[in-house]
Design a protein around this motif. Sequence first.
Motif, PDB file in Angstrom:
ATOM      1  N   ARG A   1       0.816  -1.218   0.000  1.00  0.00           N
ATOM      2  CA  ARG A   1       0.000   0.000   0.000  1.00  0.00           C
ATOM      3  C   ARG A   1       0.852   1.271   0.000  1.00  0.00           C
ATOM      4  N   ASP A   2       1.940   1.270   0.739  1.00  0.00           N
ATOM      5  CA  ASP A   2       2.625   2.551   0.931  1.00  0.00           C
ATOM      6  C   ASP A   2       4.118   2.569   0.618  1.00  0.00           C
ATOM      7  N   GLU A   3       4.651   1.493   0.030  1.00  0.00           N
ATOM      8  CA  GLU A   3       6.045   1.491  -0.393  1.00  0.00           C
ATOM      9  C   GLU A   3       6.085   1.388  -1.921  1.00  0.00           C
ATOM     10  N   PRO A   4       6.328   2.506  -2.618  1.00  0.00           N
ATOM     11  CA  PRO A   4       6.351   2.466  -4.084  1.00  0.00           C
ATOM     12  C   PRO A   4       7.331   1.421  -4.608  1.00  0.00           C
ATOM     13  N   GLY A   5       6.897   0.712  -5.642  1.00  0.00           N
ATOM     14  CA  GLY A   5       7.757  -0.277  -6.278  1.00  0.00           C
ATOM     15  C   GLY A   5       7.915  -1.567  -5.508  1.00  0.00           C
ATOM     16  N   PHE A   6       7.137  -1.776  -4.459  1.00  0.00           N
ATOM     17  CA  PHE A   6       7.324  -2.957  -3.623  1.00  0.00           C
ATOM     18  C   PHE A   6       6.995  -4.250  -4.365  1.00  0.00           C
ATOM     19  N   SER A   7       6.244  -4.173  -5.437  1.00  0.00           N
ATOM     20  CA  SER A   7       5.870  -5.380  -6.181  1.00  0.00           C
ATOM     21  C   SER A   7       7.075  -6.125  -6.739  1.00  0.00           C
ATOM     22  N   VAL A   8       8.226  -5.450  -6.898  1.00  0.00           N
ATOM     23  CA  VAL A   8       9.403  -6.144  -7.436  1.00  0.00           C
ATOM     24  C   VAL A   8       9.915  -7.190  -6.451  1.00  0.00           C
ATOM     25  N   VAL A   9       9.566  -7.059  -5.173  1.00  0.00           N
ATOM     26  CA  VAL A   9       9.991  -8.048  -4.186  1.00  0.00           C
ATOM     27  C   VAL A   9       9.410  -9.411  -4.528  1.00  0.00           C
ATOM     28  N   HIS A  10       8.165  -9.424  -4.985  1.00  0.00           N
ATOM     29  CA  HIS A  10       7.528 -10.696  -5.353  1.00  0.00           C
ATOM     30  C   HIS A  10       8.011 -11.175  -6.724  1.00  0.00           C
ATOM     31  N   ALA A  11       8.283 -10.256  -7.627  1.00  0.00           N
ATOM     32  CA  ALA A  11       8.620 -10.636  -9.002  1.00  0.00           C
ATOM     33  C   ALA A  11      10.021 -11.230  -9.119  1.00  0.00           C
ATOM     34  N   ALA A  12      10.926 -10.826  -8.230  1.00  0.00           N
ATOM     35  CA  ALA A  12      12.315 -11.281  -8.334  1.00  0.00           C
ATOM     36  C   ALA A  12      12.520 -12.614  -7.620  1.00  0.00           C
TER      37      ALA A  12
END
Length: 217
Positions: A120-131
């Motif tokens: 919700r509040d950390e921009p770009g956090f989705s890369v944690v799941h993608a990597a």
Amino acid sequence: MPNIDLILGTDHGRKRSIRTEPTQRRSSQRLDALLDAAAEIVDELGFERLTTQMVAERAGASIGTVYRYFPDRVAVLHALRERGVRRYRERLAESMERADLAEWWDVVALALDVCADLYRDEPGFSVVHAAPRETSDRDGEPELAHRVARLMEHEFGIDDEAEVRFRLGVSLEIGGALIHRAFERDGDGDERYLEEARRVVREYLDDHLAERASSAA
């Protein structure tokens, strides 16, 4: 108070994505600005379309400045992921300091809740799941599973053993995937998926850890 150092820990021998480590405050701020720009682009366009030129333009920097820190776009994404993982651990440790951890499940539930908060509040956090996941050299299980296992042993007497780490690794993968899907469906997080993440993980761990928890009590 839980021993939060077990969550923060250190990463021995982990490869760094940053070409030049900042040694002065100004350089550190410049690096953060580049990663902030990359995070915005990832949220807007997806990580597949990110380029170093986009990062430079968004940050108001020269392409040479980007290459000073990162050899290519992949290194930018790795560094963004490393920052996301670090901030996740810091947020989790802070949350644990404030929480009343009455049982082992409280640790896992908090780990899931903090993950959702970062989406919700950390921009770009989705890369944690993608990597690719950060794994331990000991047994290949996710590093976070090792940290949570050590904390659960310290707080609740559940032995930090291979089977526990394996079950925690599986459960965190399941929970992380459902949380990621929740935010793909809805920018604020689809509550149905978030609820299912907690339910599925709880049922899975009840099947595999409840007996160990009872023995340790």
